[in-house]
Design an enzyme around this catalytic site. Structure first.
Site, PDB file in Angstrom:
ATOM      1  N   ASP A 161      -2.859  63.000   6.269  1.00  0.00           N
ATOM      2  CA  ASP A 161      -2.506  63.768   7.610  1.00  0.00           C
ATOM      3  C   ASP A 161      -2.559  64.984   8.317  1.00  0.00           C
ATOM      4  O   ASP A 161      -3.084  65.795   6.978  1.00  0.00           O
ATOM      5  CB  ASP A 161      -0.145  64.109   7.051  1.00  0.00           C
ATOM      6  N   TYR A 217       0.923  63.784  27.363  1.00  0.00           N
ATOM      7  CA  TYR A 217      -0.793  64.586  25.947  1.00  0.00           C
ATOM      8  C   TYR A 217      -0.950  65.578  26.799  1.00  0.00           C
ATOM      9  O   TYR A 217      -0.754  66.444  25.674  1.00  0.00           O
ATOM     10  CB  TYR A 217      -1.802  63.223  26.644  1.00  0.00           C
ATOM     11  N   LYS A 223      -0.565  69.373  24.077  1.00  0.00           N
ATOM     12  CA  LYS A 223      -2.007  69.708  23.388  1.00  0.00           C
ATOM     13  C   LYS A 223      -1.941  71.595  24.977  1.00  0.00           C
ATOM     14  O   LYS A 223      -2.342  73.052  23.803  1.00  0.00           O
ATOM     15  CB  LYS A 223      -3.216  69.525  24.794  1.00  0.00           C
TER      16      LYS A 223
END
Ligand code: UDP
Length: 322
Positions: free
Chosen positions: A53, A140, A144
């Site tokens: 991860d 999305y 960000k």
């Protein structure tokens, strides 16, 4: 100066090209990737690879002492971000905050983050500057943007030298590193799948946009020019500051123009059919990248669309031939 760096997502498209360029420039690179969308054989030669991860694996490595992190690992499918938002808030935002915590705890001095033009949403004017309003139209882009805000406050509070690079439409390939998404949604690789015979035709999502030929216009940037901006960002990052740069060529090409360029490059007729607009797709997205040019000394060297498509086509053919 050679730096010791972690590249999260270095088994993915942009991350692998960037890691390869970093290694060629003499930097020491550890790639961290959970291989959820990346490919183990895309990890560049010369990189140490840790499967895991992006936050956890990086946190356990940082104690070794690193000069910086380039954070590419992310979920990046716009459609999926609308139907499964948790995947984006957890996978992108929470993971990045855990990564920032680990960098703070270990005193890691530099961060370069893969941001996106999707943070701006539907632009009010074109080309898009970094001062444009950030009103993302999908989860999305929102995820960000949230990370960009977190980076700003960590940089100010903890002295991190941070740079976010807002990518426009990345395309092309570099040697054995290129775009190979299992779920492919991007225009150029989809069109090239038709030329390869893997797909019968390409769909044009809308021909009634307010553009010259009615199809949507995007700014396509070569993945190597993009990767090289990351190397410059590392050099120019300033402690305690978070700088944001748009990366594009500043020239827009319509969907029709991209398909025609792919026909010219491949010699394949590439049948195209009209389909409805994709929800949330702006008409025109073109970057003003003056800030990157002035402050980073960045200059795209591979701006020609035929060259970008040509490199993507060579990569696609080489992969088919094994
Ligand atoms: N597009 C299209 N057909 C496709 C894929 C994409 O017409 O099969 C269009 C899409 O609507 C957009 C442009 O091509 O206007 C670029 O899309 P892509 O998904 O490559 O990148 P985006 O701009 O969405 O990040």
């Amino acid at each position: 100066m050679a730096l010791k760096l972690i590249v999260t997502g270095g088994a993915g498209y942009v991350g692998s090209v960037c890691a390869a360029r970093l290694i060629e420039s003499g930097h020491e690179v550890v790639v961290v990737d959970d291989l959820s969308t990346g490919h183990a054989d895309a990890v560049p030669d010369g990189a140490r690879f840790v499967e895991g991860d992006a936050a956890e694996a990086t946190a356990s490595l940082l104690g070794e002492g690193f000069d910086g992190v380039l954070h590419f690992a992310a979920k990046s499918l716009v459609g999926e971000s609308m139907t499964d938002p948790a995947k984006y808030w957890h996978g992108n935002v929470l993971t990045s905050i855990r990564l920032l915590d680990a960098m703070r705890d270990n005193g890691t001095p530099r961060l370069v983050f893969s941001s996106t033009a999707a943070t701006y949403g539907e632009p009010e004017s074109s080309p898009i500057r970094e001062t444009a309003p950030t009103q993302p139209t999908n989860t999305y882009g929102a995820s960000k943007l949230a990370i960009d805000h977190a980076i700003t406050s960590y940089a100010r509070a903890h002295g991190l030298a941070a740079v976010s690079l807002r990518y426009f439409n990345v395309a092309g390939a570099y040697g054995r590193y290129g775009e190979r998404h299992t779920t492919e949604t991007h225009l150029i690789p989809l069109v090239l799948q038709v030329a390869s015979g893997d797909r019968e035709q390409v769909q044009i999502f809308g021909d009634d946009y307010p553009t010259e030929d009615g199809t949507a216009v995007r700014d396509y940037i070569h993945v190597v020019d993009l990767a090289d901006a990351h190397l410059l960002a590392l050099q120019h990052a300033v402690a305690g500051e978070h700088r944001i740069y748009n990366l594009g060529n500043g020239t827009g090409f319509s969907v029709q123009q991209v398909i025609q360029t792919c026909r010219d490059v491949t010699g394949h007729p590439i049948p195209a059919t009209l389909a409805p607009r994709r929800t949330g797709d702006p008409a025109v997205l073109v970057a003003a990248s003056d800030r990157a040019r002035e402050e980073l000394g960045w200059k795209p060297e591979r701006a020609d669309l035929s060259g970008i498509v040509g490199d993507a086509w060579r990569f696609a053919q080489e992969r088919r031939q094994g």
